[in-house]
Design an enzyme around this catalytic site. Structure first.
Site, PDB file in Angstrom:
ATOM      1  N   ALA A  62       0.864  -1.182   0.000  1.00 56.08           N
ATOM      2  CA  ALA A  62       0.000   0.000   0.000  1.00 56.08           C
ATOM      3  C   ALA A  62       0.897   1.228   0.000  1.00 56.08           C
ATOM      4  CB  ALA A  62      -0.870  -0.018   1.253  1.00 56.08           C
ATOM      5  N   GLY A 101       0.547  -5.137   0.614  1.00 52.10           N
ATOM      6  CA  GLY A 101      -0.583  -5.088  -0.323  1.00 52.10           C
ATOM      7  C   GLY A 101      -0.225  -5.673  -1.680  1.00 52.10           C
ATOM      8  N   GLU A 104      -0.737  -9.242  -1.353  1.00 56.63           N
ATOM      9  CA  GLU A 104      -2.181  -9.467  -1.209  1.00 56.63           C
ATOM     10  C   GLU A 104      -2.864  -9.409  -2.580  1.00 56.63           C
ATOM     11  OE1 GLU A 104      -2.364  -6.423   1.917  1.00 56.63           O
ATOM     12  OE2 GLU A 104      -3.398  -7.884   3.168  1.00 56.63           O
ATOM     13  N   GLU A 124       3.990  -5.748   7.063  1.00 58.47           N
ATOM     14  CA  GLU A 124       3.188  -4.692   7.689  1.00 58.47           C
ATOM     15  C   GLU A 124       3.496  -4.512   9.172  1.00 58.47           C
ATOM     16  OE1 GLU A 124       2.092  -6.833   5.472  1.00 58.47           O
ATOM     17  OE2 GLU A 124       0.618  -5.935   4.123  1.00 58.47           O
TER      18      GLU A 124
HETATM   19  C1  3H9 Z   1       0.475  -2.357   3.345  1.00 56.76           C
HETATM   20  O1  3H9 Z   1       0.726  -2.843   2.292  1.00 56.76           O
HETATM   21  C2  3H9 Z   1      -0.877  -2.416   4.003  1.00 56.76           C
HETATM   22  C3  3H9 Z   1      -1.795  -3.374   3.332  1.00 56.76           C
HETATM   23  O2  3H9 Z   1      -1.618  -4.658   3.844  1.00 56.76           O
HETATM   24  C4  3H9 Z   1      -3.234  -3.038   3.631  1.00 56.76           C
HETATM   25  C5  3H9 Z   1      -3.741  -1.738   3.133  1.00 56.76           C
HETATM   26  C6  3H9 Z   1      -5.228  -1.563   3.342  1.00 56.76           C
HETATM   27  N1  3H9 Z   1       4.647   3.337  -0.155  1.00 56.76           N
HETATM   28  O3  3H9 Z   1      13.373   1.661   0.685  1.00 56.76           O
HETATM   29  P1  3H9 Z   1      13.830   2.390  -0.516  1.00 56.76           P
HETATM   30  C7  3H9 Z   1       9.437   4.602  -1.419  1.00 56.76           C
HETATM   31  S1  3H9 Z   1       1.629  -1.490   4.225  1.00 56.76           S
HETATM   32  C8  3H9 Z   1       5.142   4.505  -0.559  1.00 56.76           C
HETATM   33  O4  3H9 Z   1      14.849   3.445  -0.336  1.00 56.76           O
HETATM   34  P2  3H9 Z   1      14.980  -0.025  -1.513  1.00 56.76           P
HETATM   35  C9  3H9 Z   1      10.442   5.072  -0.374  1.00 56.76           C
HETATM   36  O5  3H9 Z   1       9.842   6.010   0.498  1.00 56.76           O
HETATM   37  C10 3H9 Z   1       3.061  -1.511   3.161  1.00 56.76           C
HETATM   38  N2  3H9 Z   1       6.445   4.707  -0.850  1.00 56.76           N
HETATM   39  O6  3H9 Z   1      14.323   1.395  -1.657  1.00 56.76           O
HETATM   40  C11 3H9 Z   1      11.482   5.673  -1.270  1.00 56.76           C
HETATM   41  O7  3H9 Z   1      10.996   6.901  -1.739  1.00 56.76           O
HETATM   42  P3  3H9 Z   1      11.927   8.163  -1.896  1.00 56.76           P
HETATM   43  C12 3H9 Z   1       3.756  -2.809   3.166  1.00 56.76           C
HETATM   44  C13 3H9 Z   1       7.259   3.658  -0.707  1.00 56.76           C
HETATM   45  O8  3H9 Z   1      15.286  -0.491  -2.876  1.00 56.76           O
HETATM   46  C14 3H9 Z   1      11.512   4.727  -2.470  1.00 56.76           C
HETATM   47  O9  3H9 Z   1      10.252   4.065  -2.450  1.00 56.76           O
HETATM   48  N3  3H9 Z   1       4.968  -2.714   2.398  1.00 56.76           N
HETATM   49  C15 3H9 Z   1       6.805   2.421  -0.279  1.00 56.76           C
HETATM   50  O10 3H9 Z   1      16.057   0.000  -0.496  1.00 56.76           O
HETATM   51  C16 3H9 Z   1      12.602   3.703  -2.418  1.00 56.76           C
HETATM   52  O11 3H9 Z   1      12.528   3.009  -1.180  1.00 56.76           O
HETATM   53  C17 3H9 Z   1       6.134  -2.386   2.967  1.00 56.76           C
HETATM   54  O12 3H9 Z   1       6.229  -2.191   4.156  1.00 56.76           O
HETATM   55  C18 3H9 Z   1       5.437   2.265  -0.002  1.00 56.76           C
HETATM   56  N4  3H9 Z   1       4.908   1.096   0.393  1.00 56.76           N
HETATM   57  O13 3H9 Z   1      13.848  -0.959  -0.898  1.00 56.76           O
HETATM   58  C19 3H9 Z   1       7.318  -2.286   2.048  1.00 56.76           C
HETATM   59  N5  3H9 Z   1       7.859   1.571  -0.219  1.00 56.76           N
HETATM   60  O14 3H9 Z   1      13.021   7.725  -2.810  1.00 56.76           O
HETATM   61  C20 3H9 Z   1       8.067  -1.015   2.320  1.00 56.76           C
HETATM   62  C21 3H9 Z   1       8.934   2.268  -0.601  1.00 56.76           C
HETATM   63  O15 3H9 Z   1      11.043   9.201  -2.434  1.00 56.76           O
HETATM   64  N6  3H9 Z   1       9.162  -0.811   1.397  1.00 56.76           N
HETATM   65  N7  3H9 Z   1       8.577   3.530  -0.905  1.00 56.76           N
HETATM   66  O16 3H9 Z   1      12.436   8.426  -0.533  1.00 56.76           O
HETATM   67  C22 3H9 Z   1      10.338  -1.459   1.479  1.00 56.76           C
HETATM   68  O17 3H9 Z   1      10.522  -2.354   2.263  1.00 56.76           O
HETATM   69  C23 3H9 Z   1      11.443  -1.012   0.565  1.00 56.76           C
HETATM   70  O18 3H9 Z   1      11.172   0.299   0.162  1.00 56.76           O
HETATM   71  C24 3H9 Z   1      11.633  -1.873  -0.709  1.00 56.76           C
HETATM   72  C25 3H9 Z   1      12.682  -1.199  -1.631  1.00 56.76           C
HETATM   73  C26 3H9 Z   1      12.147  -3.262  -0.290  1.00 56.76           C
HETATM   74  C27 3H9 Z   1      10.366  -2.009  -1.483  1.00 56.76           C
END
Ligand code: 3H9
Length: 694
Positions: A62, A101, A104, A124
């Site tokens: 999400a 998400g 999901e 999450e």
């Molecule tokens: C969810 O899904 C809830 C659902 O179950 C239910 C909903 C109803 N959203 O980490 P990085 C941005 S909760 C928005 O440096 P990497 C991050 O801010 C979510 N932005 O890269 C950054 O932006 P900026 C569950 C996001 O290669 C850029 O992407 N998911 C999101 O080291 C690069 O990020 C998670 O918890 C996001 N979800 O790692 C996953 N994710 O450059 C969270 C990232 O502008 N994300 N950004 O600062 C991660 O674990 C890592 O970002 C990922 C990439 C492994 C994807």
């Protein structure tokens, strides 16, 4: 361009999500997916569809930046239900990280193909949330309740192959043709009955599992809210149909989302990503080439830094003028590699290849080939100046000269080198091979490309490099002084050390301040204070610590500090002798002892941090309040779920914080408690530290 695109390949539709950087499920993506389903459903020339993503990853979850904003339909659970119930087979093609998400959505699809390098997970819980779009209901149906709980409670993603064995992924594509294979697969299954995740028979489950997990979570997760809710949802999945299970999950998700813990953890996530963006530095700033690194000082810190650099692929030479010291340093570095191999973090081949880039030397002038020198010698200005004068003479033009000082004036050290523009502070935290935080201290004359290179270097080490300004203690240790000061004052006022530690640990700090002092060595701060000529004129200031050091009670390393460590034990034990010493000193200073209430212990220590943090912002030593939070969460054990001291103050409300600080000023005097102007201004205008931009 739209964030979702629909095209056809023969009778197969291909939906591409293209929402950089990580294809998060923003409102536009959710709406786009629903539009695609509508179009595919009504097109008789389409038999099945593939869902793929552009860029480096499948949907990573999400959109975290949308949390806290007014929700907009379609909601993600409805999208997942629409996918699951769709009348034509849907194939998700996963590459990169299919998280939260994103997974999901993939489970809502009827088949999942994954690239060999893909990772899938439901992280999450790290944001104080639970999978709120069917994840708690669908994953148990695919892999069983126990494995699903393990994935959701740990939040750890797993690679494609184990995901296939577990039943999350149907097929792993080992070549580079994921999309081609997914389209071929969709053609194969186009006419077959649709296997919906919602209709999967739940594997049998021993219901004792849920109580066991609740007990484990209570013991391990320090009062976190989301893990218990995850267990409740999975328990529900065992007996409920998908729609009612998802309704239960939705309520639990919204409760987590509304919690201050989730707000703190989401802030931590975003703050860590913004902190590594260097303020006031042009994006196009060039970086200097760094291949060969010299680390000076083979103590624990120097060896830890050397190890971190080697594992990031740099060539490293460790220098120390003392042959015994260099022997110990080399042993430490080799020991860290052996430990890494033993724990399976590193293969023996890789360790050998990295160690082939490692050398030691006792000639401190052997630095001519260094692109970057990191000094990690004794924390003493005269010693550091001598090292930098030497580096100024022997390093090649363009080499970067970094000091690992944790407190001292980087400009004064830089001046000694005769080339201040090449000098920067790289304050690693101990143990350097484990701690992610590095304060990157920008000196008055530090060249922009030295700063840009240092930030890139920290990233390459997989560390969090936060740029700070130059002052005594920079951000972290400057604030630590205020925190420690209040702890020390409250000892004299009658709060026993073990009680202060217990209260602050219960509040969420990883360790209490007195146990931390014993671990680091009380003499470290003592020596640092001896070198300062700007300490407050206050006989109570760190007086208990001074007396302990003067009695040879240096902390854990001497078996006695503020606490006792009997027979090499690492567990602090209250020592009546220390309490007597404190009581006697309080009497000598005329301090009347009292019971210090727990809320006062917390507020004096934490608002001590907050007021110093506000001054740091006023002085421009930190560019953003969130940078301070990142430093305290990653360097000093501040609880992530409270989001760091500045976010915590924002969440309490700065008017309330200001009022409490004024109360302390009136009770304890203005010397330490005069509210900083910034705090007063923000409180008066109902603003937050997060709003502050200098
Ligand atoms: C969810 O899904 C809830 C659902 O179950 C239910 C909903 C109803 N959203 O980490 P990085 C941005 S909760 C928005 O440096 P990497 C991050 O801010 C979510 N932005 O890269 C950054 O932006 P900026 C569950 C996001 O290669 C850029 O992407 N998911 C999101 O080291 C690069 O990020 C998670 O918890 C996001 N979800 O790692 C996953 N994710 O450059 C969270 C990232 O502008 N994300 N950004 O600062 C991660 O674990 C890592 O970002 C990922 C990439 C492994 C994807």
């Amino acid at each position: 361009m739209s964030v979702t695109e629909l095209r056809t390949e023969g009778r197969i539709a291909v939906i591409t999500v293209d929402n950089p950087p990580v294809n998060a499920l923003s409102h536009a993506v959710r709406a786009g997916l629903m539009d695609c389903l509508r179009d595919i459903g009504s097109d008789n020339n389409i038999d099945a569809a593939v869902l793929t993503c552009a860029g480096r990853t499948f949907i990573a979850g999400a959109d975290i930046r949308e949390f806290g904003k007014p929700p907009q339909q379609p909601f993600l659970p409805d999208v997942v239900l629409a996918l699951d119930g769709f009348g034509k087979p849907l194939v998700a093609a996963l590459h990169g990280t299919a998280l939260g998400g994103g997974l999901e959505v993939a489970m809502g699809c009827h088949y999942r193909l994954a690239a060999g390098s893909a990772m899938v997970g439901l992280p999450e819980v790290n944001l104080g949330l639970l999978p709120g779009a069917g994840g708690t209901q669908l994953l148990p149906r695919l892999v069983g309740a126990e494995a699903a709980l393990e994935m959701m409670l740990s939040g750890k993603p797993i690679p494609a192959q184990p995901a296939r064995l577990a039943g999350i992924v149907d097929k792993v594509v080992v070549d580079d043709n994921l999309l081609v294979r997914a389209i071929a697969f969709a053609n194969e299954v186009a006419k077959k009955p649709i296997p919906r995740s919602s209709e999967r028979q739940m594997p049998p489950v021993n219901t004792a599992l849920f109580e066991q997990r609740r007990e484990q979570v209570a013991a391990r997760s320090h009062g976190l809210f989301a893990p218990g809710k995850i267990i409740d949802c999975v328990e529900q999945a065992v007996s409920a149909d998908l729609v009612s299970g998802m309704a239960f999950e939705r309520a639990a998700f919204l409760a987590c989302h509304a919690s201050s813990q989730s707000a703190g953890l989401r802030h931590a996530f975003l703050a860590e990503r913004s902190a590594v963006k260097v303020p006031n530095l042009a994006a196009a700033t060039p970086v200097r080439d760094v291949k060969q690194i010299v680390v000076i000082g083979a103590g624990t810190m120097g060896a830890g830094i050397a190890y971190s650099c080697l594992t990031a692929g740099f060539g490293v030479r460790l220098l120390d003028k003392d042959a015994d010291g260099i022997g110990r340093g080399e042993k430490t570095v080799r020991g860290l590699f052996e430990g890494g191999v033993a724990r399976g973090k590193l293969s023996q081949d890789k360790a050998d290849a990295m160690l082939a880039q490692f050398a030691t030397d006792t000639n401190l002038a052997n630095v001519a080939d260094a692109d970057l020198v990191i000094e990690a010698v004794f924390e003493n200005m005269a010693v550091k100046k001598e090292v930098f004068a030497n580096l100024g003479k022997h390093c090649r033009a363009g080499a970067i000269l970094a000091t690992n000082t944790s407190t001292l004036d980087v400009d004064a050290i830089a001046a000694a080198s005769g080339r201040a523009e090449d000098v920067i502070g790289l304050h690693f935290f101990s143990p350097a091979h484990i701690m992610r935080l590095v304060e990157i201290v920008r000196g008055r004359s530090t060249a922009d490309d030295v700063l840009a290179t240092s930030a890139a270097f920290a990233k390459r080490l997989r560390k969090l490099g936060v740029v700070v300004g130059n002052c005594y203690g920079f951000v972290g240790n400057r604030m630590l002084y205020a925190y420690g000061r209040e702890n020390q004052l409250m000892l004299l006022e009658g709060a026993p050390p073990e009680h202060i530690d217990h209260v602050l640990q219960d509040w969420g700090m990883a360790m209490g301040p007195n146990a931390v002092g014993d671990l680091a060595g009380i003499d470290v701060g003592y020596k640092a204070r001896k070198e300062r000529d700007d300490l407050p004129d206050d006989p109570r200031f760190y007086q208990v610590a001074n007396l302990l050091v003067e009695q040879g009670r240096l902390g854990r390393k001497t078996g006695r500090g503020t606490f006792l460590y009997e027979d090499g034990s690492r567990t602090p034990k209250a020592d009546p002798e220390v309490q007597q010493l404190i009581n006697d000193e309080a009497a000598r200073l005329g301090i009347e002892q009292r019971v210090v209430p727990d809320d006062e212990i917390i507020d004096r220590c934490i608002y001590g941090l907050v007021t110093e943090g506000a001054r740091i912002l006023e002085d421009g030593i930190a560019a953003r309040a969130a940078d301070i939070d990142v430093i305290w969460m990653n360097g000093y054990g501040f609880p992530r779920y409270r989001g760091g001291p500045m976010h915590y103050a924002d969440s309490v409300g700065l008017d309330k914080v200001h009022a409490r600080v004024c109360e302390f000023r009136d009770r304890f005097g203005a010397q330490y408690w005069e509210p900083p102007q910034l705090l007063t201004d923000l409180a008066n205008s109902s603003a937050t530290f997060a709003d502050f931009v200098k």
